[in-house]
Structure formats: C-alpha cells, structure tokens
Design a protein around this motif. Structure first.
Motif, PDB file in Angstrom:
ATOM      1  N   THR A  65      46.178 -31.277 -57.313  1.00  0.00           N
ATOM      2  CA  THR A  65      44.894 -31.504 -56.646  1.00  0.00           C
ATOM      3  C   THR A  65      44.126 -32.620 -57.344  1.00  0.00           C
ATOM      4  OG1 THR A  65      44.790 -29.209 -55.888  1.00  0.00           O
ATOM      5  CG2 THR A  65      42.710 -30.411 -55.978  1.00  0.00           C
ATOM      6  N   LEU A  66      44.098 -32.591 -58.679  1.00  0.00           N
ATOM      7  CA  LEU A  66      43.407 -33.639 -59.440  1.00  0.00           C
ATOM      8  C   LEU A  66      44.055 -35.011 -59.219  1.00  0.00           C
ATOM      9  CD1 LEU A  66      42.775 -31.733 -62.773  1.00  0.00           C
ATOM     10  CD2 LEU A  66      41.014 -32.623 -61.234  1.00  0.00           C
ATOM     11  N   ILE A  67      45.380 -35.047 -59.206  1.00  0.00           N
ATOM     12  CA  ILE A  67      46.091 -36.316 -58.966  1.00  0.00           C
ATOM     13  C   ILE A  67      45.758 -36.823 -57.563  1.00  0.00           C
ATOM     14  CG2 ILE A  67      48.374 -37.363 -58.631  1.00  0.00           C
ATOM     15  CD1 ILE A  67      49.354 -35.587 -60.972  1.00  0.00           C
ATOM     16  N   GLY A  68      45.694 -35.919 -56.592  1.00  0.00           N
ATOM     17  CA  GLY A  68      45.331 -36.303 -55.229  1.00  0.00           C
ATOM     18  C   GLY A  68      43.924 -36.871 -55.159  1.00  0.00           C
ATOM     19  N   ARG A  69      42.994 -36.264 -55.884  1.00  0.00           N
ATOM     20  CA  ARG A  69      41.617 -36.770 -55.922  1.00  0.00           C
ATOM     21  C   ARG A  69      41.561 -38.166 -56.551  1.00  0.00           C
ATOM     22  NH1 ARG A  69      38.675 -32.345 -59.039  1.00  0.00           N
ATOM     23  NH2 ARG A  69      37.415 -34.136 -59.640  1.00  0.00           N
ATOM     24  N   LEU A  70      42.328 -38.362 -57.615  1.00  0.00           N
ATOM     25  CA  LEU A  70      42.367 -39.674 -58.258  1.00  0.00           C
ATOM     26  C   LEU A  70      42.974 -40.705 -57.312  1.00  0.00           C
ATOM     27  CD1 LEU A  70      41.954 -41.525 -60.678  1.00  0.00           C
ATOM     28  CD2 LEU A  70      44.128 -40.678 -61.607  1.00  0.00           C
ATOM     29  N   ARG A  71      44.052 -40.338 -56.617  1.00  0.00           N
ATOM     30  CA  ARG A  71      44.683 -41.254 -55.657  1.00  0.00           C
ATOM     31  C   ARG A  71      43.672 -41.663 -54.581  1.00  0.00           C
ATOM     32  NH1 ARG A  71      48.142 -38.056 -53.878  1.00  0.00           N
ATOM     33  NH2 ARG A  71      49.801 -38.520 -55.349  1.00  0.00           N
ATOM     34  N   ASP A  72      42.916 -40.688 -54.070  1.00  0.00           N
ATOM     35  CA  ASP A  72      41.909 -40.983 -53.043  1.00  0.00           C
ATOM     36  C   ASP A  72      40.834 -41.933 -53.582  1.00  0.00           C
ATOM     37  OD1 ASP A  72      43.287 -39.321 -51.336  1.00  0.00           O
ATOM     38  OD2 ASP A  72      41.887 -37.637 -51.518  1.00  0.00           O
ATOM     39  N   ALA A  73      40.422 -41.726 -54.837  1.00  0.00           N
ATOM     40  CA  ALA A  73      39.401 -42.594 -55.438  1.00  0.00           C
ATOM     41  C   ALA A  73      39.923 -44.024 -55.571  1.00  0.00           C
ATOM     42  CB  ALA A  73      38.975 -42.045 -56.796  1.00  0.00           C
ATOM     43  N   LEU A  98      39.006 -44.712 -64.220  1.00  0.00           N
ATOM     44  CA  LEU A  98      39.548 -43.536 -64.912  1.00  0.00           C
ATOM     45  C   LEU A  98      38.453 -42.843 -65.723  1.00  0.00           C
ATOM     46  CD1 LEU A  98      43.058 -44.771 -66.096  1.00  0.00           C
ATOM     47  CD2 LEU A  98      42.538 -43.113 -64.308  1.00  0.00           C
ATOM     48  N   LEU A  99      37.608 -43.624 -66.355  1.00  0.00           N
ATOM     49  CA  LEU A  99      36.499 -43.038 -67.116  1.00  0.00           C
ATOM     50  C   LEU A  99      35.513 -42.336 -66.185  1.00  0.00           C
ATOM     51  CD1 LEU A  99      35.908 -45.807 -69.795  1.00  0.00           C
ATOM     52  CD2 LEU A  99      36.763 -43.480 -70.187  1.00  0.00           C
ATOM     53  N   GLU A 100      35.200 -42.964 -65.050  1.00  0.00           N
ATOM     54  CA  GLU A 100      34.308 -42.320 -64.081  1.00  0.00           C
ATOM     55  C   GLU A 100      34.915 -41.004 -63.599  1.00  0.00           C
ATOM     56  OE1 GLU A 100      33.662 -45.181 -60.948  1.00  0.00           O
ATOM     57  OE2 GLU A 100      32.776 -46.630 -62.346  1.00  0.00           O
ATOM     58  N   PHE A 101      36.197 -41.044 -63.275  1.00  0.00           N
ATOM     59  CA  PHE A 101      36.884 -39.844 -62.784  1.00  0.00           C
ATOM     60  C   PHE A 101      36.928 -38.767 -63.865  1.00  0.00           C
ATOM     61  CE2 PHE A 101      40.635 -37.301 -61.714  1.00  0.00           C
ATOM     62  CZ  PHE A 101      40.355 -36.990 -60.382  1.00  0.00           C
ATOM     63  N   SER A 102      37.103 -39.183 -65.112  1.00  0.00           N
ATOM     64  CA  SER A 102      37.198 -38.212 -66.205  1.00  0.00           C
ATOM     65  C   SER A 102      35.910 -37.423 -66.386  1.00  0.00           C
ATOM     66  CB  SER A 102      37.582 -38.911 -67.515  1.00  0.00           C
ATOM     67  OG  SER A 102      36.508 -39.698 -67.997  1.00  0.00           O
ATOM     68  N   SER A 103      34.793 -37.983 -65.938  1.00  0.00           N
ATOM     69  CA  SER A 103      33.510 -37.281 -66.036  1.00  0.00           C
ATOM     70  C   SER A 103      33.478 -36.048 -65.143  1.00  0.00           C
ATOM     71  CB  SER A 103      32.360 -38.208 -65.649  1.00  0.00           C
ATOM     72  OG  SER A 103      32.282 -39.277 -66.555  1.00  0.00           O
ATOM     73  N   THR A 104      34.337 -36.010 -64.122  1.00  0.00           N
ATOM     74  CA  THR A 104      34.373 -34.875 -63.194  1.00  0.00           C
ATOM     75  C   THR A 104      35.341 -33.789 -63.660  1.00  0.00           C
ATOM     76  OG1 THR A 104      36.185 -35.721 -61.802  1.00  0.00           O
ATOM     77  CG2 THR A 104      33.943 -36.483 -61.287  1.00  0.00           C
ATOM     78  N   PHE A 105      36.018 -34.013 -64.766  1.00  0.00           N
ATOM     79  CA  PHE A 105      37.074 -33.117 -65.238  1.00  0.00           C
ATOM     80  C   PHE A 105      36.550 -32.275 -66.389  1.00  0.00           C
ATOM     81  CE2 PHE A 105      41.208 -32.560 -67.588  1.00  0.00           C
ATOM     82  CZ  PHE A 105      41.829 -31.790 -66.623  1.00  0.00           C
ATOM     83  N   MET A 140      50.925 -44.788 -59.070  1.00  0.00           N
ATOM     84  CA  MET A 140      49.582 -45.007 -58.530  1.00  0.00           C
ATOM     85  C   MET A 140      48.908 -46.188 -59.213  1.00  0.00           C
ATOM     86  SD  MET A 140      48.291 -41.031 -58.220  1.00  0.00           S
ATOM     87  CE  MET A 140      46.655 -41.473 -58.725  1.00  0.00           C
ATOM     88  N   PHE A 141      49.016 -46.252 -60.530  1.00  0.00           N
ATOM     89  CA  PHE A 141      48.379 -47.332 -61.278  1.00  0.00           C
ATOM     90  C   PHE A 141      49.034 -48.672 -60.939  1.00  0.00           C
ATOM     91  CE2 PHE A 141      47.287 -44.073 -64.814  1.00  0.00           C
ATOM     92  CZ  PHE A 141      46.287 -43.540 -64.008  1.00  0.00           C
ATOM     93  N   GLN A 142      50.364 -48.695 -60.833  1.00  0.00           N
ATOM     94  CA  GLN A 142      51.045 -49.947 -60.470  1.00  0.00           C
ATOM     95  C   GLN A 142      50.640 -50.410 -59.073  1.00  0.00           C
ATOM     96  OE1 GLN A 142      55.125 -50.839 -61.379  1.00  0.00           O
ATOM     97  NE2 GLN A 142      55.282 -49.023 -62.680  1.00  0.00           N
ATOM     98  N   THR A 143      50.562 -49.458 -58.146  1.00  0.00           N
ATOM     99  CA  THR A 143      50.166 -49.792 -56.780  1.00  0.00           C
ATOM    100  C   THR A 143      48.751 -50.354 -56.748  1.00  0.00           C
ATOM    101  OG1 THR A 143      51.630 -48.113 -55.851  1.00  0.00           O
ATOM    102  CG2 THR A 143      49.815 -48.856 -54.453  1.00  0.00           C
TER     103      THR A 143
END
Length: 197
Positions: A65-73, A98-105, A140-143
């Motif tokens: 779920t977290l990976i999916g949220r990151l992919r969407d972001a 990644l830092l912004e996303f990490s704030s939600t974790f 995801m990062f390469q894409t």
C-alpha cells in the motif's frame, strides 16, 4: 421463516491476511496451507491467488500500500510537470519527494512482519518476497528519472535509482531497529540522504 441469504461478502486482501495471521498463530506459518487460509476467510484457493502470489506476500500488504502511494505521488508529480518539459523534476526533486513522503510514514505504518521477521519461521520467505518490492522501488525511481528528462544517460539513471533505493531501504531498516525511541522517519531518511547533498 429463516432470513434470506444476503450477498456474499466481497473478498479482500485484508480478510485473507486476517485469516492467515490467525492460522499462523495457531499452527505456524509452514504448516498452514493456502487452502486453509482461503477457507477460513470464506473464499476459494483461486480467490487467494487473485490477491497474493504466495503466503509470504500476506506479510507485505501494508508495504505494498505504501509503495502504491509513493508510485501515485511520483506519477502525479510527473503529470504536473509535463507541460514544463520536466523542468525541476530530476534527481534532486526525487529526493525532495521522498522526504515529503517520509513525513507521512509513522510507527503505526510499519508492518508487523518487518519489526518481527527474525522471530518468524518465515524469515527466508519474507526476505525473498521482499526483494521484489526493493526491485519495484528501483524501477519506480528509474522510471521517474527517465520520464523527467533530467537524467538521459541510462547508466547514470540506473546508478542514481540504485543509490536512492539502497539509502531508502537502509533508512527504513535502521529506523525500525531503533525501536520505541526511533524518532521520525523523515529525520532518519534526511541523515541517510546527506551524502547526496
């Protein structure tokens, strides 16, 4: 007169995970079959495989779920920047995201299995199934870097994605191992990303 039967409940990964964890506690991971999990949840074996490739994947539900949220972001960021030819969407922006996303974790988001995998008889299966998730992060990062247009060289793009993946995984594992006094994940990730600044 008995009540008319209602609609059968809809299968979900969460229902299968709940049934599996109950069975794992009673009989252990290795001796619990996919058929038992599906039956306990009220579904067929085929339904299990609609959601999971293996029993070990049950442990990664929250992580997926977290990976999916990151992919969407990341997708959303690229779509917002499409009109500006990817300007400002390169490696530095990926690290910022990644830092912004990490704030939600938070600690509540850590899958139980990641905190306790050493105690499980499924540790080898967890490591093997976790490798696919690490590779997914790398892709995801390469894409993102490729579509941003800021990293045209495939070798440089692959290296940047690999470094970010390794630093992210290292930060997550170190943060989990820090236990109750772990602090924020963002602070841990900021420290991990310092060499790239």
């Amino acid at each position: 007169m008995p009540p008319a039967p209602g609609r059968p409940r809809k299968a979900s990964p969460e229902l299968l995970q709940e049934a599996a964890f109950e069975l794992f506690q009673l009989g252990g991971y290795r001796s619990t079959s996919v058929e038992e999990i599906a039956k306990t949840a009220g579904f067929s074996r085929a339904t299990f495989f609609n959601f999971f490739a293996s029993k070990a994947d049950l442990y990664w539900l929250e992580t997926d779920t977290l990976i999916g949220r990151l992919r969407d972001a990341l997708e959303g960021e690229l779509e917002r920047r499409e009109g500006s030819a990817g300007e400002g969407a390169g490696p530095a922006r990926l690290r910022e995201m990644l830092l912004e996303f990490s704030s939600t974790f938070g600690s509540a988001d850590i899958p139980w299995a990641l905190q306790n995998f050493r105690l499980l008889e499924a540790a080898d299966d967890l490591i093997a199934s976790g490798a696919g998730r690490v590779l997914e992060l790398n892709r995801m990062f390469q894409t993102y870097l490729q579509r941003s247009g800021q990293q045209p060289d495939a070798v440089a793009r692959g290296a940047e994605a690999a470094v970010l993946t390794a630093l992210l995984v290292t930060a997550v594992l170190g943060w989990i191992d820090a236990g109750v006094g772990r602090g924020s994940f963002r602070a841990r990730l900021e420290r991990a990303l310092e060499p790239l600044s």
